[in-house]
Design a protein around this motif. Sequence first.
Motif, PDB file in Angstrom:
ATOM      1  N   THR A  21      45.180  54.005  55.269  1.00 39.13           N
ATOM      2  CA  THR A  21      44.558  52.816  54.683  1.00 39.13           C
ATOM      3  C   THR A  21      43.074  52.766  54.996  1.00 39.13           C
ATOM      4  N   ASN A  22      42.710  53.067  56.246  1.00 43.85           N
ATOM      5  CA  ASN A  22      41.292  53.100  56.603  1.00 43.85           C
ATOM      6  C   ASN A  22      40.531  54.097  55.743  1.00 43.85           C
ATOM      7  N   ALA A  23      41.129  55.263  55.504  1.00 46.85           N
ATOM      8  CA  ALA A  23      40.462  56.303  54.709  1.00 46.85           C
ATOM      9  C   ALA A  23      40.216  55.818  53.287  1.00 46.85           C
ATOM     10  N   LYS A  24      41.180  55.105  52.707  1.00 42.18           N
ATOM     11  CA  LYS A  24      41.022  54.603  51.346  1.00 42.18           C
ATOM     12  C   LYS A  24      39.941  53.526  51.283  1.00 42.18           C
ATOM     13  N   ILE A  25      39.920  52.623  52.287  1.00 45.24           N
ATOM     14  CA  ILE A  25      38.881  51.593  52.335  1.00 45.24           C
ATOM     15  C   ILE A  25      37.507  52.246  52.429  1.00 45.24           C
ATOM     16  N   GLU A  26      37.372  53.227  53.319  1.00 48.38           N
ATOM     17  CA  GLU A  26      36.093  53.915  53.486  1.00 48.38           C
ATOM     18  C   GLU A  26      35.681  54.629  52.207  1.00 48.38           C
ATOM     19  N   GLN A  27      36.632  55.276  51.551  1.00 46.85           N
ATOM     20  CA  GLN A  27      36.332  55.987  50.306  1.00 46.85           C
ATOM     21  C   GLN A  27      35.784  55.034  49.244  1.00 46.85           C
ATOM     22  N   ASP A  28      36.433  53.884  49.101  1.00 47.90           N
ATOM     23  CA  ASP A  28      35.990  52.920  48.082  1.00 47.90           C
ATOM     24  C   ASP A  28      34.644  52.304  48.441  1.00 47.90           C
ATOM     25  N   LEU A  29      34.427  52.060  49.740  1.00 48.16           N
ATOM     26  CA  LEU A  29      33.143  51.486  50.153  1.00 48.16           C
ATOM     27  C   LEU A  29      32.012  52.489  49.972  1.00 48.16           C
ATOM     28  N   ILE A  30      32.257  53.736  50.286  1.00 40.19           N
ATOM     29  CA  ILE A  30      31.227  54.760  50.093  1.00 40.19           C
ATOM     30  C   ILE A  30      30.877  54.895  48.615  1.00 40.19           C
ATOM     31  N   SER A  31      31.869  54.786  47.745  1.00 47.18           N
ATOM     32  CA  SER A  31      31.577  54.847  46.301  1.00 47.18           C
ATOM     33  C   SER A  31      30.697  53.673  45.886  1.00 47.18           C
ATOM     34  N   LEU A  32      30.920  52.509  46.504  1.00 53.29           N
ATOM     35  CA  LEU A  32      30.092  51.338  46.218  1.00 53.29           C
ATOM     36  C   LEU A  32      28.661  51.555  46.717  1.00 53.29           C
ATOM     37  N   ILE A  33      28.513  52.072  47.928  1.00 54.17           N
ATOM     38  CA  ILE A  33      27.184  52.326  48.484  1.00 54.17           C
ATOM     39  C   ILE A  33      26.418  53.305  47.596  1.00 54.17           C
ATOM     40  N   ASN A 233      22.915  38.320  39.761  1.00 54.74           N
ATOM     41  CA  ASN A 233      22.356  39.008  38.607  1.00 54.74           C
ATOM     42  C   ASN A 233      21.807  37.967  37.631  1.00 54.74           C
ATOM     43  N   LYS A 234      20.535  38.073  37.333  1.00 54.72           N
ATOM     44  CA  LYS A 234      19.890  37.212  36.336  1.00 54.72           C
ATOM     45  C   LYS A 234      20.024  35.725  36.672  1.00 54.72           C
ATOM     46  N   GLY A 235      19.809  35.392  37.945  1.00 54.03           N
ATOM     47  CA  GLY A 235      19.727  33.995  38.341  1.00 54.03           C
ATOM     48  C   GLY A 235      21.032  33.325  38.701  1.00 54.03           C
ATOM     49  N   THR A 236      22.154  34.027  38.584  1.00 50.84           N
ATOM     50  CA  THR A 236      23.446  33.440  38.930  1.00 50.84           C
ATOM     51  C   THR A 236      24.193  34.354  39.903  1.00 50.84           C
ATOM     52  N   VAL A 237      25.113  33.744  40.665  1.00 46.11           N
ATOM     53  CA  VAL A 237      25.943  34.499  41.595  1.00 46.11           C
ATOM     54  C   VAL A 237      27.395  34.299  41.192  1.00 46.11           C
ATOM     55  N   GLU A 238      28.127  35.379  41.044  1.00 43.77           N
ATOM     56  CA  GLU A 238      29.538  35.281  40.670  1.00 43.77           C
ATOM     57  C   GLU A 238      30.386  36.135  41.601  1.00 43.77           C
ATOM     58  N   LEU A 239      31.647  35.778  41.693  1.00 44.29           N
ATOM     59  CA  LEU A 239      32.606  36.535  42.487  1.00 44.29           C
ATOM     60  C   LEU A 239      33.144  37.669  41.625  1.00 44.29           C
ATOM     61  N   VAL A 240      33.056  38.895  42.146  1.00 44.50           N
ATOM     62  CA  VAL A 240      33.495  40.066  41.388  1.00 44.50           C
ATOM     63  C   VAL A 240      34.368  40.943  42.276  1.00 44.50           C
ATOM     64  N   ARG A 241      35.014  41.896  41.639  1.00 39.45           N
ATOM     65  CA  ARG A 241      35.775  42.906  42.371  1.00 39.45           C
ATOM     66  C   ARG A 241      35.205  44.275  42.046  1.00 39.45           C
ATOM     67  N   TRP A 242      35.110  45.130  43.066  1.00 39.87           N
ATOM     68  CA  TRP A 242      34.619  46.480  42.864  1.00 39.87           C
ATOM     69  C   TRP A 242      35.774  47.393  42.467  1.00 39.87           C
ATOM     70  N   SER A 243      35.616  48.063  41.329  1.00 37.80           N
ATOM     71  CA  SER A 243      36.580  49.057  40.886  1.00 37.80           C
ATOM     72  C   SER A 243      36.001  50.429  41.175  1.00 37.80           C
ATOM     73  N   ALA A 244      36.508  51.085  42.205  1.00 39.33           N
ATOM     74  CA  ALA A 244      35.998  52.395  42.571  1.00 39.33           C
ATOM     75  C   ALA A 244      36.332  53.436  41.508  1.00 39.33           C
ATOM     76  N   ASP A 245      37.476  53.264  40.839  1.00 41.75           N
ATOM     77  CA  ASP A 245      37.862  54.216  39.798  1.00 41.75           C
ATOM     78  C   ASP A 245      36.939  54.129  38.592  1.00 41.75           C
ATOM     79  N   ALA A 246      36.659  52.891  38.163  1.00 47.56           N
ATOM     80  CA  ALA A 246      35.810  52.694  36.979  1.00 47.56           C
ATOM     81  C   ALA A 246      34.328  52.698  37.319  1.00 47.56           C
ATOM     82  N   LYS A 247      33.999  52.616  38.624  1.00 44.32           N
ATOM     83  CA  LYS A 247      32.605  52.552  39.075  1.00 44.32           C
ATOM     84  C   LYS A 247      31.879  51.376  38.436  1.00 44.32           C
ATOM     85  N   LYS A 248      32.487  50.180  38.552  1.00 36.37           N
ATOM     86  CA  LYS A 248      31.825  48.999  38.001  1.00 36.37           C
ATOM     87  C   LYS A 248      32.389  47.744  38.656  1.00 36.37           C
ATOM     88  N   PHE A 249      31.650  46.640  38.467  1.00 33.60           N
ATOM     89  CA  PHE A 249      32.089  45.336  38.950  1.00 33.60           C
ATOM     90  C   PHE A 249      32.895  44.638  37.859  1.00 33.60           C
TER      91      PHE A 249
END
Length: 257
Positions: A21-33, A233-249
């Motif tokens: 589980t730690n490895a998967k969390i690290e993998q997804d966070l590194i993709s975000l960074i 982004n553009k003056g507003t703050v929203e809650l999003v989820r990071w998709s490591a597979d799709a590489k997008k919020f």
Amino acid sequence: MQFQRYIFLSDVHIGAFSQKTNAKIEQDLISLINYCIDENIHINILGDLFDYWMEYPEKGFIPKLGKQILDAFEAYNKTIAPALFITGNHDNWTFGHFKERGFDIEPNFRLKEIRDKRLLLMHGDGVAANKIDFPRAAFHQLLRNDKFVNTYQKILPPEQGLKMMKLFSSVTRRKNNHNPEPLNRQAKKIFNRHNLDYIITGHDHVPRVETFTSGTYINLGTFFKHRTMALYNKGTVELVRWSADAKKFIPYSKAKQ
């Protein structure tokens, strides 16, 4: 330095789970960074990146935890800008290593102004400042007290001291949090006393957006479970989820469906 986009995340808790589980969390966070490097997005960490982090400066001890994550952040800090790191109640025992890695370290809270928006950023376990009426619980004050830390580290050697705190951390992580009401009430009180547009915290592990008359409170939830964060982004703050597979919020409301 002003950016077009900023992200705010917390409660990654690297080290708290199984190796897989730690490895998967690290993998997804590194993709975000890496994504933030490519897209020039400023990163803000609001505590509990690690679980548990405890440096012993007099013995030169650094936890063997999250080296790949810290390497990725060091590259980000050198390439883009120092990421803000507001330490949480699971990773506040840092005595220089995070700063050496290039982070902008904040043990308390940070008031951030992005164009015409005023954001109060903190972990959520309280602050040590009279100007923000949100005192830490007595036990959290003790854990951040210099005399207590010095005594603890003189009594227990590094490996044993870290093991003890990890055990305590695992118990408190299961017992605490998951109740949104205390932080909701605290956010409402702070809005009534200060001119703010947003208050952003983590800590109770419940991702949500609460709208009050005077501003918007966003709780980041957890990266380890929800992969959630706030995106400016553009003056507003929203809650999003990071998709490591799709590489997008992905907007969190859509991600839950």
